[in-house]
Design a protein around this motif. Structure first.
Motif, PDB file in Angstrom:
ATOM      1  N   UNK A 134       3.866  51.576 -75.692  1.00 38.40           N
ATOM      2  CA  UNK A 134       3.936  53.001 -75.428  1.00 38.40           C
ATOM      3  C   UNK A 134       3.993  54.084 -76.432  1.00 38.40           C
ATOM      4  N   UNK A 135       3.152  54.884 -76.247  1.00 35.38           N
ATOM      5  CA  UNK A 135       3.169  56.191 -76.907  1.00 35.38           C
ATOM      6  C   UNK A 135       3.685  57.176 -76.084  1.00 35.38           C
ATOM      7  N   UNK A 136       4.785  57.727 -76.279  1.00 34.82           N
ATOM      8  CA  UNK A 136       5.566  58.945 -75.513  1.00 34.82           C
ATOM      9  C   UNK A 136       4.912  60.217 -76.254  1.00 34.82           C
ATOM     10  N   UNK A 137       4.204  61.302 -75.533  1.00 31.31           N
ATOM     11  CA  UNK A 137       3.868  62.220 -76.167  1.00 31.31           C
ATOM     12  C   UNK A 137       4.789  63.654 -75.344  1.00 31.31           C
ATOM     13  N   UNK A 138       4.968  64.379 -76.431  1.00 28.83           N
ATOM     14  CA  UNK A 138       5.541  65.553 -76.088  1.00 28.83           C
ATOM     15  C   UNK A 138       5.271  66.851 -76.905  1.00 28.83           C
ATOM     16  N   UNK A 139       5.439  67.882 -76.430  1.00 31.14           N
ATOM     17  CA  UNK A 139       4.828  69.302 -77.262  1.00 31.14           C
ATOM     18  C   UNK A 139       5.792  69.519 -78.273  1.00 31.14           C
ATOM     19  N   UNK A 161      11.079  51.030 -65.995  1.00 28.85           N
ATOM     20  CA  UNK A 161       9.942  50.275 -65.448  1.00 28.85           C
ATOM     21  C   UNK A 161       9.525  49.039 -66.019  1.00 28.85           C
ATOM     22  N   UNK A 162      10.127  48.551 -67.146  1.00 30.96           N
ATOM     23  CA  UNK A 162       9.953  47.188 -67.700  1.00 30.96           C
ATOM     24  C   UNK A 162      10.234  47.399 -69.015  1.00 30.96           C
ATOM     25  N   UNK A 163       9.836  46.316 -69.950  1.00 26.51           N
ATOM     26  CA  UNK A 163      10.180  46.090 -71.233  1.00 26.51           C
ATOM     27  C   UNK A 163       9.035  46.061 -72.230  1.00 26.51           C
ATOM     28  N   UNK A 164       8.724  47.299 -72.686  1.00 24.41           N
ATOM     29  CA  UNK A 164       7.568  47.243 -73.605  1.00 24.41           C
ATOM     30  C   UNK A 164       7.696  46.850 -74.773  1.00 24.41           C
ATOM     31  N   UNK A 165       6.574  46.499 -75.221  1.00 21.57           N
ATOM     32  CA  UNK A 165       6.669  45.834 -76.782  1.00 21.57           C
ATOM     33  C   UNK A 165       7.363  46.734 -77.772  1.00 21.57           C
ATOM     34  N   UNK A 166       6.958  47.978 -77.675  1.00 19.61           N
ATOM     35  CA  UNK A 166       7.629  49.119 -78.653  1.00 19.61           C
ATOM     36  C   UNK A 166       7.219  50.467 -77.738  1.00 19.61           C
ATOM     37  N   UNK A 167       8.192  51.356 -78.164  1.00 22.44           N
ATOM     38  CA  UNK A 167       7.957  52.801 -77.718  1.00 22.44           C
ATOM     39  C   UNK A 167       7.689  53.860 -79.079  1.00 22.44           C
TER      40      UNK A 167
END
Length: 166
Positions: free
Chosen positions: A89-94, A112-118
């Motif tokens: 998951x790539x979280x994007x913010x300004x 919502x679940x267990x991603x490999x990485x954030x």
């Protein structure tokens, strides 16, 4: 930053994401409302141009996950139509400031679940962290005083692409 500087930053962030993750396999990009969603859309478009494939895109409303703000009768706007399980998951913010928005976003994703990485991508890192959060991808480090405000404007919402400090 003007429009061309923002575009260059988005392109650089996109290349860094693809390089660090060895391509677009298992990538999903989630933007934090509101301007993070626009920036996430632009990153996903660049990935499609470079990799000739579409990665999943989500929009995250962190209002109910905040520990510093309470908004009564809030209408949830989150739109994540895919499983985060085992995704990068790539979280994007300004703008990254205290880190509280990013912490709230991570809580929302992990619910919502267990991603490999954030991983975290921000257009502007202005410092002044209150939590131990560090971005993986930064468009521009912009040291500011705590009394200053950083405003990211995007064409889609503000009729201009620019970053201003006031």
């Amino acid at each position: 930053m003007d429009a061309s500087a923002i575009q260059r930053a988005i392109t650089r962030i996109t290349y860094e994401i693809l390089e660090r993750n060895h391509g677009a396999d298992q990538l999903a990009v989630i933007g934090i409302y509101s301007r993070g969603v626009i920036l996430a859309e632009r990153i996903v478009e660049r990935i499609a141009e470079l990799e000739h494939r579409q990665v999943e895109l989500g929009a995250l409303d962190i209002t109910t996950y905040r520990d510093d703000k309470v908004v009564p009768n809030h209408a949830e706007k989150t739109k994540i139509d895919f499983s985060v399980q085992d995704k990068k998951i790539i979280l994007v913010d300004d703008v990254l400031y205290t880190g509280r928005s990013c912490r709230a976003a991570m809580d929302a994703v992990l619910e919502r679940g267990r991603p490999t990485s954030i991983q975290l991508a921000v257009l502007i890192d202005r410092g002044h962290r209150e939590l131990p959060i560090r971005p993986d991808y930064v468009g521009k480090n912009l040291p500011t005083a705590q009394t200053e405000t950083v405003k990211v404007s995007v064409n889609e919402l503000d009729d201009a692409d620019c970053v201003t400090i006031f």
